[in-house]
Design a protein around this motif. Structure first.
Motif, short mmCIF file in Angstrom:
data_model
loop_
_atom_site.label_atom_id
_atom_site.label_comp_id
_atom_site.label_asym_id
_atom_site.label_seq_id
_atom_site.Cartn_x
_atom_site.Cartn_y
_atom_site.Cartn_z
N MET A 1 24.09 -1.12 31.14
CA MET A 1 23.75 -2.46 31.62
C MET A 1 24.14 -3.49 30.56
N VAL A 2 24.83 -4.52 30.97
CA VAL A 2 25.19 -5.58 30.04
C VAL A 2 24.14 -6.67 30.10
N THR A 3 23.52 -6.96 28.96
CA THR A 3 22.54 -8.05 28.97
C THR A 3 23.23 -9.32 28.51
N ARG A 4 22.81 -10.41 29.08
CA ARG A 4 23.37 -11.70 28.74
C ARG A 4 22.89 -12.10 27.35
N ALA A 5 23.69 -12.93 26.69
CA ALA A 5 23.28 -13.43 25.36
C ALA A 5 22.01 -14.26 25.51
N LEU A 6 21.24 -14.28 24.44
CA LEU A 6 20.01 -15.08 24.42
C LEU A 6 20.19 -16.15 23.35
N ASP A 7 20.14 -17.39 23.75
CA ASP A 7 20.27 -18.48 22.78
C ASP A 7 18.99 -19.30 22.73
N VAL A 8 18.46 -19.39 21.51
CA VAL A 8 17.16 -20.03 21.30
C VAL A 8 17.31 -21.19 20.33
N VAL A 9 16.71 -22.31 20.67
CA VAL A 9 16.67 -23.46 19.75
C VAL A 9 15.24 -23.56 19.22
N VAL A 10 15.11 -23.64 17.89
CA VAL A 10 13.77 -23.82 17.31
C VAL A 10 13.68 -25.24 16.75
N LEU A 11 12.76 -26.01 17.30
CA LEU A 11 12.58 -27.40 16.89
C LEU A 11 11.24 -27.56 16.18
N GLY A 12 11.20 -28.48 15.26
CA GLY A 12 9.95 -28.74 14.55
C GLY A 12 10.20 -29.73 13.43
N ALA A 13 9.19 -30.49 13.12
CA ALA A 13 9.31 -31.52 12.08
C ALA A 13 9.54 -30.86 10.72
N PRO A 14 10.01 -31.65 9.72
CA PRO A 14 10.10 -31.10 8.37
C PRO A 14 8.70 -30.63 7.95
N GLY A 15 8.61 -29.41 7.42
CA GLY A 15 7.30 -28.91 7.02
C GLY A 15 6.58 -28.14 8.10
N ALA A 16 7.19 -28.03 9.30
CA ALA A 16 6.54 -27.31 10.40
C ALA A 16 6.71 -25.80 10.24
N GLY A 17 7.59 -25.39 9.34
CA GLY A 17 7.76 -23.95 9.09
C GLY A 17 8.85 -23.31 9.94
N LYS A 18 9.75 -24.13 10.49
CA LYS A 18 10.72 -23.56 11.42
C LYS A 18 11.73 -22.63 10.74
N GLY A 19 12.08 -22.90 9.48
CA GLY A 19 13.07 -22.06 8.80
C GLY A 19 12.60 -20.62 8.70
N THR A 20 11.41 -20.44 8.18
CA THR A 20 10.83 -19.11 8.03
C THR A 20 10.72 -18.41 9.38
N GLN A 21 10.20 -19.13 10.35
CA GLN A 21 9.97 -18.54 11.68
C GLN A 21 11.29 -18.22 12.37
N ALA A 22 12.26 -19.09 12.24
CA ALA A 22 13.55 -18.88 12.91
C ALA A 22 14.26 -17.65 12.35
N LYS A 23 14.17 -17.46 11.04
CA LYS A 23 14.81 -16.29 10.41
C LYS A 23 14.16 -15.01 10.91
N ARG A 24 12.84 -15.03 10.98
CA ARG A 24 12.12 -13.84 11.42
C ARG A 24 12.42 -13.53 12.90
N LEU A 25 12.53 -14.59 13.67
CA LEU A 25 12.84 -14.44 15.09
C LEU A 25 14.22 -13.79 15.27
N ALA A 26 15.17 -14.26 14.47
CA ALA A 26 16.52 -13.71 14.54
C ALA A 26 16.50 -12.21 14.25
N LYS A 27 15.74 -11.83 13.25
CA LYS A 27 15.65 -10.43 12.86
C LYS A 27 15.01 -9.60 13.97
N GLU A 28 13.90 -10.08 14.46
CA GLU A 28 13.14 -9.36 15.48
C GLU A 28 13.94 -9.16 16.77
N PHE A 29 14.70 -10.18 17.18
CA PHE A 29 15.43 -10.10 18.45
C PHE A 29 16.90 -9.77 18.24
#
Ligand SMILES: [Zn+2]
Length: 223
Positions: A1-29
């Motif tokens: 089965m071919v799964t479609r690509a998954l593209d996710v945008v992570v938004l958040g103000a400076p200091g919201a922690g998006k860098g850390t969370q986005a990196k972990r998300l990339a790893k997990e998925f």
């Protein structure tokens, strides 16, 4: 089965922690982590044609034009062809950038599947950034609440007196937040209109935030 690509945008103000969370998300998925700031620095360091163009704007203290950043993204997306997809970390920031990204993804038969907005109150962000203490000598970063130095006010690494960077001062932080929100509001409306926006709380422990983030992405996958 071919799964479609998954593209996710992570938004958040400076200091919201998006860098850390986005990196972990990339790893997990198993997605590719794309931060345009890193991309820019890499291209400049490589001395590529695009990197040299970007460097000229940066040397003049000007913003690198959206089109130029988009061209760097094209190169990156094409080199990732056939991959599971991307996590865009803090990009787009404006409606114009969102439209550029849509065009780039559409060429690959892809689209933004989920846009997650990490919501953190202004007061919490002021407290997170305002508590940062930076060593002017070696660059080490501490936090009065979450990561205090062994000896108050002094760098653990080199013993130099720590300072509050201008960027972390409360008045500057509030100003940056106001600018961020005015640019981001139209973006949130755009993604909400398409039914892909997920607002999650960015407060609490990094573990708790990641749990919410992963759930939002799983829920958006079937969209
Ligand atoms: Zn130091």
């Amino acid at each position: 089965m071919v799964t479609r690509a998954l593209d996710v945008v992570v938004l958040g103000a400076p200091g919201a922690g998006k860098g850390t969370q986005a990196k972990r998300l990339a790893k997990e998925f198993n997605l590719f982590h794309v931060a345009t700031g890193d991309l820019l620095r890499e291209e400049v360091a490589k001395g590529s044609e695009l990197g040299q163009q970007a460097a000229r704007f940066m040397q003049r203290g000007e913003l690198v034009p959206d089109e130029l950043v988009a061209q760097m993204l094209v190169g990156r997306l094409h080199s990732q062809r056939g991959m599971a997809g991307c996590v865009f970390d803090g990009y787009p920031r404006t409606q114009a950038q969102a439209e550029l990204l849509d065009g780039l993804l559409a060429e690959l038969g892809r689209r933004v599947d989920v846009a997650v907005y990490l919501e953190v109150s202004d007061d919490e962000i002021v407290s997170r950034l305002g508590g940062r203490r930076t060593c002017p000598r070696c660059g080490a970063v501490f936090h009065v609440r979450t990561q205090p130095p062994a000896q108050e006010g002094l760098c653990d690494v080199c013993g130099t007196a720590l300072v509050v960077r201008d960027d972390d001062r409360e008045d500057i932080v509030r100003q940056r937040l106001a600018v961020y929100r005015s640019h981001t509001e139209p973006l949130l409306q755009l993604y909400a209109g398409r039914g892909v926006l997920r607002r999650i709380s960015g407060e609490g422990s990094p573990e708790q935030v990641f749990g919410r983030l992963a759930e939002a992405v799983r829920g958006g996958r079937g969209h």
